[in-house]
Design an enzyme around this catalytic site. Sequence first.
Site, mmCIF file in Angstrom:
data_model
loop_
_atom_site.group_PDB
_atom_site.id
_atom_site.type_symbol
_atom_site.label_atom_id
_atom_site.label_comp_id
_atom_site.label_asym_id
_atom_site.label_seq_id
_atom_site.Cartn_x
_atom_site.Cartn_y
_atom_site.Cartn_z
ATOM 1 N N CYS B 87 4.545 3.446 0.748
ATOM 2 C CA CYS B 87 5.174 4.231 -0.435
ATOM 3 C C CYS B 87 4.749 5.209 -1.032
ATOM 4 O O CYS B 87 4.415 5.948 -1.409
ATOM 5 C CB CYS B 87 6.027 2.783 -1.064
ATOM 6 N N HIS B 195 6.921 -1.247 3.282
ATOM 7 C CA HIS B 195 6.074 -2.082 2.898
ATOM 8 C C HIS B 195 6.036 -3.598 3.781
ATOM 9 O O HIS B 195 6.384 -4.306 3.896
ATOM 10 C CB HIS B 195 6.700 -2.609 1.334
ATOM 11 N N GLU B 197 3.303 -4.831 3.461
ATOM 12 C CA GLU B 197 2.981 -6.253 2.711
ATOM 13 C C GLU B 197 4.223 -7.048 2.316
ATOM 14 O O GLU B 197 3.538 -7.896 1.750
ATOM 15 C CB GLU B 197 1.585 -5.341 1.390
#
Lengths: 83, 228
Positions: B87, B195, B197
């Site tokens: 990002c 994302h 994560e």
Amino acid sequence: MVNVHVYITLKEGVLDPQGKAVEHSLSSLGYEGVEEVSVGKWIQLKVKDGEGLETRIEAMCEQLLANPVIENYTYKVEREATV
Amino acid sequence: MKAAVIVFPGSNCDTDMFHAVKDFTAAEVVEFVPHTANSVADYDAIFIPGGFSYGDYLRTGAIARFAPVMKSVSKEAAKGKTIVGVCNGFQILQEAGLLPGAMKRNKDLKFICRTVGLKIENHNTRFTSEYAKGDVLQVPIAHGEGNFECDDEALQKLHDNNQIVFTYVNDVNGSKSQIAGIQNEEGNVLGMMPHPERAMEAWLGSEDGRQLFTSVYRHWREMNVVTN
């Protein structure tokens, strides 16, 4: 010191989503005959005058103020009138 | 493997990134490294998390790329170390010239925060070896400026060198070729807008991001651990 105005716009050919939105909005408000709206940035700086002024401004634009991958910049130097 | 998670003023995905690396790889060391650090030479893998570094002032990533730590990140990238930018991390890597292209405002001008389908275009990378080509993952995106832009020549190069690692299944933000993630020519620097994560646990919606981290670890292990 001189006033420097830097104008940053998206390069020609790069679709400008903000410009398009403004263009549509103007047209829906009834303004006819408006085309190719582009939205950019205006940055104003006070810069020490002297030798290499333009080179310094261009370096600042290339390195930080504009992203040469998608943006163009132009600038205008404004000197205060001397008496 | 020693891993660094870089923290800029305004990073906000650093803790998630830290846990993804710590909980899903066997890295011996995972550390936060501040933007003021002069060196990341001690680390094997460097993660640049998402957020709004320096308030996204001027352009996303434009100020962060000049933070002291980025000089060292560029140096380690040139040595072939693994660099992952997610990002805002991707935007910073583009501004730093470590990855091609730039991000424009999303085509509908909205900040988009939702889970999207993400297709693996290239699984022959150190970031995606544990996926299969054509796999479709469910991974959240959260960005206002993820509309990937580059000139035709640069785009052709990305295609020719198989640098496009992830694409969106649907056109979510106007990105050219629906690009969601790319790697550099050498294959050691990855940038992606979605994302991974945030996709580590089924009970949080998806665990499809896990293999990105296990792939990075696997690569390090294959390069560094001699087995008989």
